[in-house]
Design a protein around this motif. Structure first.
Motif, PDB file in Angstrom:
ATOM      1  N   TRP A   1       0.841  -1.187   0.000  1.00 18.65           N
ATOM      2  CA  TRP A   1       0.000   0.000   0.000  1.00 18.65           C
ATOM      3  C   TRP A   1       0.876   1.237   0.000  1.00 18.65           C
ATOM      4  O   TRP A   1       1.842   1.324   0.770  1.00 18.65           O
ATOM      5  N   TYR A   2       0.548   2.179  -0.859  1.00 18.09           N
ATOM      6  CA  TYR A   2       1.184   3.479  -0.920  1.00 18.09           C
ATOM      7  C   TYR A   2       0.142   4.554  -0.653  1.00 18.09           C
ATOM      8  O   TYR A   2      -1.062   4.308  -0.776  1.00 18.09           O
ATOM      9  N   ARG A   3       0.611   5.741  -0.314  1.00 22.19           N
ATOM     10  CA  ARG A   3      -0.306   6.863  -0.183  1.00 22.19           C
ATOM     11  C   ARG A   3       0.341   8.129  -0.700  1.00 22.19           C
ATOM     12  O   ARG A   3       1.563   8.277  -0.684  1.00 22.19           O
ATOM     13  N   GLN A   4      -0.492   9.040  -1.159  1.00 22.19           N
ATOM     14  CA  GLN A   4      -0.022  10.301  -1.701  1.00 22.19           C
ATOM     15  C   GLN A   4      -0.975  11.414  -1.301  1.00 22.19           C
ATOM     16  O   GLN A   4      -2.156  11.385  -1.653  1.00 22.19           O
TER      17      GLN A   4
ATOM     18  N   ASN B   1      -0.552  -1.878  -4.586  1.00 25.80           N
ATOM     19  CA  ASN B   1       0.478  -2.214  -5.560  1.00 25.80           C
ATOM     20  C   ASN B   1       0.815  -3.688  -5.418  1.00 25.80           C
ATOM     21  O   ASN B   1       1.175  -4.140  -4.331  1.00 25.80           O
ATOM     22  N   PHE B   2       0.671  -4.430  -6.506  1.00 32.63           N
ATOM     23  CA  PHE B   2       0.976  -5.861  -6.512  1.00 32.63           C
ATOM     24  C   PHE B   2       2.103  -6.155  -7.487  1.00 32.63           C
ATOM     25  O   PHE B   2       2.166  -5.579  -8.571  1.00 32.63           O
ATOM     26  N   ASP B   3       2.961  -7.088  -7.114  1.00 35.18           N
ATOM     27  CA  ASP B   3       3.997  -7.615  -7.989  1.00 35.18           C
ATOM     28  C   ASP B   3       3.444  -8.915  -8.573  1.00 35.18           C
ATOM     29  O   ASP B   3       3.343  -9.918  -7.871  1.00 35.18           O
ATOM     30  N   ILE B   4       3.090  -8.891  -9.850  1.00 36.57           N
ATOM     31  CA  ILE B   4       2.310  -9.960 -10.465  1.00 36.57           C
ATOM     32  C   ILE B   4       3.034 -10.569 -11.653  1.00 36.57           C
ATOM     33  O   ILE B   4       3.597  -9.857 -12.484  1.00 36.57           O
ATOM     34  N   LEU B   5       3.003 -11.890 -11.737  1.00 35.95           N
ATOM     35  CA  LEU B   5       3.445 -12.600 -12.926  1.00 35.95           C
ATOM     36  C   LEU B   5       2.206 -12.996 -13.718  1.00 35.95           C
ATOM     37  O   LEU B   5       1.463 -13.891 -13.306  1.00 35.95           O
ATOM     38  N   PRO B   6       1.960 -12.355 -14.850  1.00 41.11           N
ATOM     39  CA  PRO B   6       0.800 -12.726 -15.662  1.00 41.11           C
ATOM     40  C   PRO B   6       1.068 -14.001 -16.453  1.00 41.11           C
ATOM     41  O   PRO B   6       2.223 -14.379 -16.668  1.00 41.11           O
TER      42      PRO B   6
ATOM     43  N   ASP C   1       4.365   7.657  -1.053  1.00 40.71           N
ATOM     44  CA  ASP C   1       5.195   6.941  -0.092  1.00 40.71           C
ATOM     45  C   ASP C   1       4.670   5.535   0.143  1.00 40.71           C
ATOM     46  O   ASP C   1       3.456   5.300   0.169  1.00 40.71           O
ATOM     47  N   LEU C   2       5.589   4.620   0.361  1.00 38.98           N
ATOM     48  CA  LEU C   2       5.214   3.262   0.757  1.00 38.98           C
ATOM     49  C   LEU C   2       4.712   3.284   2.192  1.00 38.98           C
ATOM     50  O   LEU C   2       5.401   3.769   3.086  1.00 38.98           O
ATOM     51  N   VAL C   3       3.536   2.738   2.411  1.00 40.55           N
ATOM     52  CA  VAL C   3       2.932   2.681   3.733  1.00 40.55           C
ATOM     53  C   VAL C   3       3.163   1.325   4.383  1.00 40.55           C
ATOM     54  O   VAL C   3       3.533   1.238   5.559  1.00 40.55           O
ATOM     55  N   ALA C   4       2.929   0.268   3.641  1.00 44.92           N
ATOM     56  CA  ALA C   4       3.070  -1.083   4.164  1.00 44.92           C
ATOM     57  C   ALA C   4       3.306  -2.049   3.025  1.00 44.92           C
ATOM     58  O   ALA C   4       2.848  -1.829   1.907  1.00 44.92           O
TER      59      ALA C   4
ATOM     60  N   LEU D   1       4.728  -4.698 -11.979  1.00 44.68           N
ATOM     61  CA  LEU D   1       4.022  -3.944 -10.952  1.00 44.68           C
ATOM     62  C   LEU D   1       2.692  -3.435 -11.492  1.00 44.68           C
ATOM     63  O   LEU D   1       2.621  -2.869 -12.582  1.00 44.68           O
ATOM     64  N   TYR D   2       1.644  -3.647 -10.709  1.00 45.00           N
ATOM     65  CA  TYR D   2       0.315  -3.168 -11.053  1.00 45.00           C
ATOM     66  C   TYR D   2      -0.214  -2.306  -9.916  1.00 45.00           C
ATOM     67  O   TYR D   2       0.058  -2.572  -8.742  1.00 45.00           O
ATOM     68  N   TRP D   3      -0.987  -1.285 -10.280  1.00 43.47           N
ATOM     69  CA  TRP D   3      -1.503  -0.318  -9.323  1.00 43.47           C
ATOM     70  C   TRP D   3      -3.017  -0.305  -9.312  1.00 43.47           C
ATOM     71  O   TRP D   3      -3.671  -0.448 -10.354  1.00 43.47           O
TER      72      TRP D   3
END
Length: 121
Positions: free
Chosen positions: A36-39, A96-101, A46-49, A109-111
């Motif tokens: 999770w990011y926030r702006q 934000n996920f790190d995904i292998l399609p 910023d990266l939150v978690a 990276l997908y948002w």
């Protein structure tokens, strides 16, 4: 196509709680890390978690002890439980996920689309 859909944002008073969720759908072979990011307006994102595939977590210092990230792999979903919210937590939150399609050879990276969290003063 892979897409991430967020929900759970809203308006809350200081000290209140919200739970954000983000679910991925599409031609997904596997998901590694989730985060999770926030702006906030006029500021950087910023990266939150973050949570790894093995369940290890890390947090922005300012949210430690208040926020908890978790994942439900069977649903391709990540959650962010936010407690003791403060006005400075006000921002748009993005998953934000790190995904292998299925069609790819590398993780990408997908948002999510973003969800507004507003903590009133």
């Amino acid at each position: 196509q892979v897409q991430l859909v967020e929900s759970g944002g809203g308006l809350v008073q200081p000290g209140g709680s919200l739970r954000l969720s983000c679910a991925a759908s599409g031609s997904i072979f596997s998901i590694n890390g989730m985060g999770w990011y926030r702006q906030a307006p006029g500021k950087q994102r910023d990266l939150v978690a973050h949570i790894t595939s093995s369940g290890s977590t890390n947090y922005l210092d300012s949210v430690k002890g208040r926020f908890t990230i978790s994942r439900e792999n069977a649903k391709n979903t990540v959650y962010l439980q936010m407690n003791s919210l403060k006005p400075e937590d006000t921002a748009v939150y993005y998953c934000n996920f790190d995904i292998l399609p299925y069609s790819g050879r590398l993780y990408q990276l997908y948002w999510g689309q973003g969800t507004q969290v507003t903590v009133s003063s």
